[in-house]
Design a protein around this motif. Sequence first.
Motif, PDB file in Angstrom:
ATOM      1  N   ARG A 157       0.824  -1.211   0.000  1.00  0.00           N
ATOM      2  CA  ARG A 157       0.000   0.000   0.000  1.00  0.00           C
ATOM      3  C   ARG A 157       0.858   1.261   0.000  1.00  0.00           C
ATOM      4  NH1 ARG A 157      -4.555  -1.496  -1.832  1.00  0.00           N
ATOM      5  NH2 ARG A 157      -5.434   0.485  -1.083  1.00  0.00           N
ATOM      6  N   GLY A 158       2.069   1.164  -0.557  1.00  0.00           N
ATOM      7  CA  GLY A 158       2.930   2.322  -0.666  1.00  0.00           C
ATOM      8  C   GLY A 158       3.570   2.762   0.631  1.00  0.00           C
ATOM      9  N   ARG A 159       3.348   2.050   1.709  1.00  0.00           N
ATOM     10  CA  ARG A 159       3.967   2.395   2.995  1.00  0.00           C
ATOM     11  C   ARG A 159       5.463   2.089   2.916  1.00  0.00           C
ATOM     12  NH1 ARG A 159       0.731   5.342   6.576  1.00  0.00           N
ATOM     13  NH2 ARG A 159      -1.448   4.765   6.165  1.00  0.00           N
ATOM     14  N   PRO A 160       6.307   3.092   3.168  1.00  0.00           N
ATOM     15  CA  PRO A 160       7.750   2.919   2.917  1.00  0.00           C
ATOM     16  C   PRO A 160       8.375   1.708   3.617  1.00  0.00           C
ATOM     17  CG  PRO A 160       7.266   5.223   3.258  1.00  0.00           C
ATOM     18  CD  PRO A 160       5.994   4.480   3.545  1.00  0.00           C
ATOM     19  N   PHE A 161       8.092   1.527   4.905  1.00  0.00           N
ATOM     20  CA  PHE A 161       8.736   0.401   5.586  1.00  0.00           C
ATOM     21  C   PHE A 161       8.169  -0.921   5.113  1.00  0.00           C
ATOM     22  CE2 PHE A 161       9.351  -2.576   9.164  1.00  0.00           C
ATOM     23  CZ  PHE A 161      10.747  -2.578   9.161  1.00  0.00           C
ATOM     24  N   ARG A 162       6.875  -0.956   4.815  1.00  0.00           N
ATOM     25  CA  ARG A 162       6.297  -2.188   4.273  1.00  0.00           C
ATOM     26  C   ARG A 162       6.913  -2.514   2.906  1.00  0.00           C
ATOM     27  NH1 ARG A 162      -0.224  -1.358   5.316  1.00  0.00           N
ATOM     28  NH2 ARG A 162      -0.151  -1.169   7.587  1.00  0.00           N
ATOM     29  N   VAL A 163       7.129  -1.461   2.102  1.00  0.00           N
ATOM     30  CA  VAL A 163       7.793  -1.667   0.815  1.00  0.00           C
ATOM     31  C   VAL A 163       9.182  -2.247   1.031  1.00  0.00           C
ATOM     32  CG1 VAL A 163       8.761  -0.518  -1.201  1.00  0.00           C
ATOM     33  CG2 VAL A 163       6.500   0.140  -0.372  1.00  0.00           C
ATOM     34  N   MET A 164       9.908  -1.696   1.991  1.00  0.00           N
ATOM     35  CA  MET A 164      11.253  -2.189   2.279  1.00  0.00           C
ATOM     36  C   MET A 164      11.224  -3.653   2.696  1.00  0.00           C
ATOM     37  SD  MET A 164      14.100  -0.722   4.978  1.00  0.00           S
ATOM     38  CE  MET A 164      14.616   0.645   3.942  1.00  0.00           C
ATOM     39  N   VAL A 165      10.269  -4.013   3.542  1.00  0.00           N
ATOM     40  CA  VAL A 165      10.172  -5.405   3.998  1.00  0.00           C
ATOM     41  C   VAL A 165       9.890  -6.330   2.831  1.00  0.00           C
ATOM     42  CG1 VAL A 165       8.826  -7.013   5.406  1.00  0.00           C
ATOM     43  CG2 VAL A 165       9.506  -4.806   6.356  1.00  0.00           C
ATOM     44  N   MET A 166       8.952  -5.941   1.967  1.00  0.00           N
ATOM     45  CA  MET A 166       8.621  -6.771   0.808  1.00  0.00           C
ATOM     46  C   MET A 166       9.824  -6.952  -0.108  1.00  0.00           C
ATOM     47  SD  MET A 166       5.389  -7.731   0.922  1.00  0.00           S
ATOM     48  CE  MET A 166       4.722  -7.946  -0.719  1.00  0.00           C
ATOM     49  N   LEU A 167      10.559  -5.850  -0.356  1.00  0.00           N
ATOM     50  CA  LEU A 167      11.735  -5.945  -1.223  1.00  0.00           C
ATOM     51  C   LEU A 167      12.830  -6.790  -0.578  1.00  0.00           C
ATOM     52  CD1 LEU A 167      11.904  -2.289  -2.593  1.00  0.00           C
ATOM     53  CD2 LEU A 167      11.249  -4.349  -3.853  1.00  0.00           C
ATOM     54  N   VAL A 168      12.969  -6.687   0.736  1.00  0.00           N
ATOM     55  CA  VAL A 168      13.953  -7.511   1.444  1.00  0.00           C
ATOM     56  C   VAL A 168      13.623  -8.988   1.282  1.00  0.00           C
ATOM     57  CG1 VAL A 168      14.666  -8.220   3.770  1.00  0.00           C
ATOM     58  CG2 VAL A 168      14.753  -5.811   3.120  1.00  0.00           C
ATOM     59  N   VAL A 169      12.369  -9.344   1.465  1.00  0.00           N
ATOM     60  CA  VAL A 169      11.972 -10.749   1.364  1.00  0.00           C
ATOM     61  C   VAL A 169      12.158 -11.263  -0.059  1.00  0.00           C
ATOM     62  CG1 VAL A 169      10.033 -12.346   1.546  1.00  0.00           C
ATOM     63  CG2 VAL A 169      10.380 -10.604   3.311  1.00  0.00           C
ATOM     64  N   ILE A 170      11.712 -10.466  -1.053  1.00  0.00           N
ATOM     65  CA  ILE A 170      11.870 -10.877  -2.452  1.00  0.00           C
ATOM     66  C   ILE A 170      13.341 -11.044  -2.796  1.00  0.00           C
ATOM     67  CG2 ILE A 170      11.633 -10.063  -4.834  1.00  0.00           C
ATOM     68  CD1 ILE A 170       8.957  -8.835  -3.995  1.00  0.00           C
ATOM     69  N   THR A 171      14.163 -10.081  -2.372  1.00  0.00           N
ATOM     70  CA  THR A 171      15.593 -10.139  -2.666  1.00  0.00           C
ATOM     71  C   THR A 171      16.243 -11.359  -2.029  1.00  0.00           C
ATOM     72  OG1 THR A 171      15.697  -7.722  -2.814  1.00  0.00           O
ATOM     73  CG2 THR A 171      17.776  -8.890  -2.492  1.00  0.00           C
ATOM     74  N   ALA A 172      15.903 -11.629  -0.769  1.00  0.00           N
ATOM     75  CA  ALA A 172      16.499 -12.771  -0.078  1.00  0.00           C
ATOM     76  C   ALA A 172      16.118 -14.088  -0.738  1.00  0.00           C
ATOM     77  CB  ALA A 172      16.076 -12.765   1.393  1.00  0.00           C
ATOM     78  N   VAL A 173      14.833 -14.253  -1.082  1.00  0.00           N
ATOM     79  CA  VAL A 173      14.376 -15.493  -1.723  1.00  0.00           C
ATOM     80  C   VAL A 173      15.004 -15.653  -3.105  1.00  0.00           C
ATOM     81  CG1 VAL A 173      12.373 -16.716  -2.634  1.00  0.00           C
ATOM     82  CG2 VAL A 173      12.222 -15.557  -0.424  1.00  0.00           C
ATOM     83  N   ALA A 174      15.025 -14.566  -3.883  1.00  0.00           N
ATOM     84  CA  ALA A 174      15.618 -14.638  -5.217  1.00  0.00           C
ATOM     85  C   ALA A 174      17.105 -14.946  -5.147  1.00  0.00           C
ATOM     86  CB  ALA A 174      15.390 -13.322  -5.960  1.00  0.00           C
ATOM     87  N   SER A 175      17.798 -14.401  -4.163  1.00  0.00           N
ATOM     88  CA  SER A 175      19.233 -14.664  -4.028  1.00  0.00           C
ATOM     89  C   SER A 175      19.510 -16.108  -3.662  1.00  0.00           C
ATOM     90  CB  SER A 175      19.843 -13.740  -2.965  1.00  0.00           C
ATOM     91  OG  SER A 175      19.812 -12.398  -3.387  1.00  0.00           O
ATOM     92  N   ALA A 176      18.599 -16.721  -2.933  1.00  0.00           N
ATOM     93  CA  ALA A 176      18.770 -18.131  -2.585  1.00  0.00           C
ATOM     94  C   ALA A 176      18.636 -19.019  -3.812  1.00  0.00           C
ATOM     95  CB  ALA A 176      17.755 -18.535  -1.522  1.00  0.00           C
ATOM     96  N   LEU A 177      17.737 -18.655  -4.721  1.00  0.00           N
ATOM     97  CA  LEU A 177      17.493 -19.483  -5.904  1.00  0.00           C
ATOM     98  C   LEU A 177      18.451 -19.158  -7.039  1.00  0.00           C
ATOM     99  CD1 LEU A 177      13.584 -19.439  -5.974  1.00  0.00           C
ATOM    100  CD2 LEU A 177      15.081 -21.273  -5.160  1.00  0.00           C
TER     101      LEU A 177
END
Length: 432
Positions: A93-113
């Motif tokens: 919903r455009g909330r900055p910290f929520r955006v950061m959390v989502m990007l962190v999770v996506i980045t971590a999962v993608a880096s594992a694969l």
Amino acid sequence: MHDWHSWAAVAVFAGSYALIISERIHRVAAALGGAGLMLLVGATDDTSAFYSVDSGIDWNVVFLLMGMMMIVGVLRRTGLFEYLAIWSAKRARGRPFRVMVMLVVITAVASALLDNVTTVLLVAPVTLLICDRLALPVAPFLIVEVFAANIGGLATLVGDPPNVIIGSRAGLTFNDFLVHLAPLAAVLVLVLIALARVLFGRELTHDADLTAAVMAMDERAAVRDPRMLAQGLAVLALVVAAFALHPVLHLAPSVVALLGAGLLVAITTVDTGEVLAEVEWPTLAFFAGLFVMIGGLTGTGVIAQVSDALASAVGDREAGGSMLVLGASGVLSGVVDNIPYVATMAPVTADLVRHLGGGSGDAMWWALAAGAGLGGNATAIGASANVVVLGIAERAGRPISFWQFTRYGLVVTAATLGVSALYLWLRYFAFT
């Protein structure tokens, strides 16, 4: 070391290493030049360099990386990662910290694969776009994404190049990394999110009008080739499944990656030359030169002497030795690139594991992997992903200074290494 070949090998390796650290010349030139000098002074020969399992180029590492780079090269063209980043921003919903959390999770999962460098290359440009739309400072997002990439890469055999080296040297499978390091990586992602709130929370302000603009973005428009995306995801799923089924299929990860890359090129309309252009050939050449240099140290007995000295220092204290390897790897990997560090330490660690009998589930290997992977977060030059992101930020006109990165990196590294030490002690030593 009484043989002059041993001293010559040490001198060549130290000189090349110094050039790699200083970056006065390109690291590929330093590695290949060092490999040539190793051959010239007789520290190794062509047979040992090109055909020996113990002291030559590890072709399994080279071809595993090449195959995965080709697969990622095809996926890059589909817009998959742009879609995921925009989708996550809207779900937050455009909330900055929520955006950061989502990007962190996506980045971590993608880096594992995939791998951490490829992941940040794909996610960082989209992060710049989102930050521009929300008028947010870019540095906190890019810095945290680098931390997430290096932490996520810890989870699997293919997530970080040092893991590939460790897996090849220790005979550890894709499943071994999942069982032993994926739980640690998951915990460390949570630690990172908590630290990000403390370190960057005040900089992440919300603007309702700008949020509405982001919500208007259509993530589906980012997908440029739906057919190729479906094909790429199907092949990637098969490759990851084959990695996990190694105990049943008995196919080396390098073979699986090459088969997957070949299948993907065959079934898609992508041009073969374009896919091969996506391969980071300088990185593969760097690996080759580095392996030859390490082979020179191995062939002249230098590695064996270092191993004997470390084994004497550690004695029968496997727990203390594991903590020593974890801490030393964390410190050294923050100063120098973790790839040459792990390539140097892998044969030493192998000797230590044999000396100690590997009684605690090869904890020494997991200490080396965790220390090298997490230590890379300490400074701006500690890992390849760090350098890549700083370059992206500079080209975008949002430069991140060495010390801006490092002052946060030191905090994150200290915290994650502390949690890792506790994890290793509890899992392998506390109840044995």
